[in-house]
Design a protein around this motif. Structure first.
Motif, PDB file in Angstrom:
ATOM      1  N   ILE A   1      21.980  15.383  43.732  1.00  0.00           N
ATOM      2  CA  ILE A   1      22.984  16.155  44.455  1.00  0.00           C
ATOM      3  C   ILE A   1      23.876  16.879  43.458  1.00  0.00           C
ATOM      4  O   ILE A   1      24.520  16.248  42.618  1.00  0.00           O
ATOM      5  CB  ILE A   1      23.836  15.243  45.355  1.00  0.00           C
ATOM      6  N   ALA A   2      23.923  18.187  43.556  1.00  0.00           N
ATOM      7  CA  ALA A   2      24.776  18.998  42.683  1.00  0.00           C
ATOM      8  C   ALA A   2      25.926  19.581  43.494  1.00  0.00           C
ATOM      9  O   ALA A   2      25.818  19.758  44.712  1.00  0.00           O
ATOM     10  CB  ALA A   2      23.968  20.127  42.042  1.00  0.00           C
ATOM     11  N   ALA A   3      27.030  19.869  42.824  1.00  0.00           N
ATOM     12  CA  ALA A   3      28.193  20.470  43.477  1.00  0.00           C
ATOM     13  C   ALA A   3      28.571  21.745  42.743  1.00  0.00           C
ATOM     14  O   ALA A   3      28.765  21.722  41.526  1.00  0.00           O
ATOM     15  CB  ALA A   3      29.365  19.493  43.491  1.00  0.00           C
ATOM     16  N   LEU A   4      28.661  22.835  43.479  1.00  0.00           N
ATOM     17  CA  LEU A   4      29.099  24.098  42.898  1.00  0.00           C
ATOM     18  C   LEU A   4      30.607  24.173  43.051  1.00  0.00           C
ATOM     19  O   LEU A   4      31.124  24.208  44.160  1.00  0.00           O
ATOM     20  CB  LEU A   4      28.435  25.277  43.612  1.00  0.00           C
ATOM     21  N   CYS A   5      31.320  24.169  41.938  1.00  0.00           N
ATOM     22  CA  CYS A   5      32.784  24.089  42.000  1.00  0.00           C
ATOM     23  C   CYS A   5      33.398  24.890  40.863  1.00  0.00           C
ATOM     24  O   CYS A   5      32.738  25.243  39.885  1.00  0.00           O
ATOM     25  CB  CYS A   5      33.243  22.631  41.927  1.00  0.00           C
ATOM     26  N   SER A   6      34.684  25.155  41.022  1.00  0.00           N
ATOM     27  CA  SER A   6      35.432  25.836  39.964  1.00  0.00           C
ATOM     28  C   SER A   6      35.905  24.809  38.942  1.00  0.00           C
ATOM     29  O   SER A   6      35.833  23.602  39.167  1.00  0.00           O
ATOM     30  CB  SER A   6      36.638  26.570  40.567  1.00  0.00           C
ATOM     31  N   GLU A   7      36.424  25.287  37.818  1.00  0.00           N
ATOM     32  CA  GLU A   7      36.936  24.384  36.794  1.00  0.00           C
ATOM     33  C   GLU A   7      38.091  23.549  37.333  1.00  0.00           C
ATOM     34  O   GLU A   7      38.245  22.384  36.977  1.00  0.00           O
ATOM     35  CB  GLU A   7      37.390  25.183  35.573  1.00  0.00           C
ATOM     36  N   GLU A   8      38.901  24.139  38.230  1.00  0.00           N
ATOM     37  CA  GLU A   8      40.035  23.407  38.796  1.00  0.00           C
ATOM     38  C   GLU A   8      39.588  22.258  39.696  1.00  0.00           C
ATOM     39  O   GLU A   8      40.331  21.293  39.898  1.00  0.00           O
ATOM     40  CB  GLU A   8      40.931  24.365  39.590  1.00  0.00           C
ATOM     41  N   GLU A   9      38.388  22.351  40.250  1.00  0.00           N
ATOM     42  CA  GLU A   9      37.897  21.335  41.184  1.00  0.00           C
ATOM     43  C   GLU A   9      37.105  20.220  40.497  1.00  0.00           C
ATOM     44  O   GLU A   9      36.740  19.243  41.138  1.00  0.00           O
ATOM     45  CB  GLU A   9      37.015  21.988  42.254  1.00  0.00           C
ATOM     46  N   ARG A  10      36.846  20.375  39.220  1.00  0.00           N
ATOM     47  CA  ARG A  10      36.006  19.410  38.524  1.00  0.00           C
ATOM     48  C   ARG A  10      36.602  18.002  38.541  1.00  0.00           C
ATOM     49  O   ARG A  10      35.882  17.016  38.699  1.00  0.00           O
ATOM     50  CB  ARG A  10      35.758  19.859  37.077  1.00  0.00           C
ATOM     51  N   GLN A  11      37.912  17.892  38.382  1.00  0.00           N
ATOM     52  CA  GLN A  11      38.542  16.574  38.361  1.00  0.00           C
ATOM     53  C   GLN A  11      38.335  15.847  39.688  1.00  0.00           C
ATOM     54  O   GLN A  11      38.073  14.635  39.722  1.00  0.00           O
ATOM     55  CB  GLN A  11      40.036  16.704  38.061  1.00  0.00           C
ATOM     56  N   PHE A  12      38.457  16.591  40.778  1.00  0.00           N
ATOM     57  CA  PHE A  12      38.236  16.002  42.097  1.00  0.00           C
ATOM     58  C   PHE A  12      36.815  15.482  42.238  1.00  0.00           C
ATOM     59  O   PHE A  12      36.590  14.345  42.666  1.00  0.00           O
ATOM     60  CB  PHE A  12      38.534  17.041  43.185  1.00  0.00           C
ATOM     61  N   PHE A  13      35.837  16.287  41.857  1.00  0.00           N
ATOM     62  CA  PHE A  13      34.445  15.859  41.996  1.00  0.00           C
ATOM     63  C   PHE A  13      34.111  14.707  41.052  1.00  0.00           C
ATOM     64  O   PHE A  13      33.352  13.800  41.407  1.00  0.00           O
ATOM     65  CB  PHE A  13      33.501  17.045  41.757  1.00  0.00           C
ATOM     66  N   LYS A  14      34.671  14.722  39.864  1.00  0.00           N
ATOM     67  CA  LYS A  14      34.436  13.612  38.940  1.00  0.00           C
ATOM     68  C   LYS A  14      35.014  12.317  39.487  1.00  0.00           C
ATOM     69  O   LYS A  14      34.421  11.240  39.327  1.00  0.00           O
ATOM     70  CB  LYS A  14      35.029  13.930  37.564  1.00  0.00           C
TER      71      LYS A  14
END
Length: 239
Positions: free
Chosen positions: A178-191
């Motif tokens: 499963i991959a997530a397409l996100c902005s740099e600002e959203e990376r912390q949330f996904f991590k």
């Protein structure tokens, strides 16, 4: 734009999620209804949510002088919903007092009436405040797109619930890549929700085309370091 991959294990997800929760300030509970039925979403309301979040499903949306993205075409949203593998939507009561964020949206009333307040919350009487979707081959891989929450309600765990619903639906089908397409600002949330950089070292690459003699009538627009060939009938967005 970045792509990060999820190595979803319940223990790993719970541990990282608990750490993320401790950093999030406590807020009063919010009545919500979470749906995985695409038919519960009104495409016009979804378009409004994109606008309120200043988000677009287009990777390179046109923007006006105030950096607001162009509105999404409703017919394209309808097609995208019908072709998405997983769609998660979150609703809350429209009469809630959310400063500025819900003003001007169709169907929002100050205070509401007592009868509607007593009715159980549902997509039919609720306000769309959160959304997320995934596209998959139904067997091996999936990608998550457009996870968003109304700005006035961010920080209440709604985004985590959306992502958790999507992941659970995919893993129940045996899909773990499963991959997530996100902005740099959203990376912390996904991590915080169990995603990490891809161990294969893959990065996002967007398809672009260069103009030729036969395409001379089409407009080439610069988007960062990329040249995007736009359809000839597409006009610049003006608010």
């Amino acid at each position: 734009m970045a792509v990060i991959h999820g190595r979803y294990f319940p223990s790993n997800f719970s541990a990282k999620l608990s750490n993320y929760k401790r950093k999030t300030p406590k807020q009063s509970p919010l009545p919500t209804f979470i749906s995985t039925n695409p038919s519960d979403i009104n495409p016009f309301h979804l378009r409004d949510l994109y606008s309120q979040c200043n988000r677009s499903p287009h990777r390179f949306p046109l923007r006006d002088s105030e950096n607001q993205v162009e509105p999404v075409e409703v017919n394209k949203l309808s097609i995208a919903l019908s072709n998405s593998t997983v769609v998660v939507s979150v609703f809350t009561r429209p009469e809630l007092d959310l400063p500025g964020e819900l003003e001007g949206l169709e169907g929002v009333e100050e205070g509401g009436d007592w009868f509607r307040k007593l009715m159980p919350l549902s997509p039919a009487n609720g306000r769309l405040v959160g959304f997320g979707r995934a596209v998959s081959d139904f067997c091996l891989t999936a990608s998550i797109y457009d996870v968003m929450v109304l700005p006035a309600l961010q920080g209440r765990g709604i985004g985590r619930k959306i992502l958790q619903k999507i992941i659970r639906s995919l893993t129940n089908r045996g899909i773990y890549d499963i991959a997530a397409l996100c902005s740099e600002e959203e990376r912390q949330f996904f991590k915080a929700c169990g995603f990490e950089n891809d161990i294969m070292g893959s990065t996002t690459m967007m398809y672009t085309r260069t103009s030729s003699t036969s395409e001379a009538k089409q407009m080439v627009q610069r988007a960062g370091r990329k040249s995007l060939l736009l359809p000839p009938d597409r006009k610049p967005f003006q608010s």
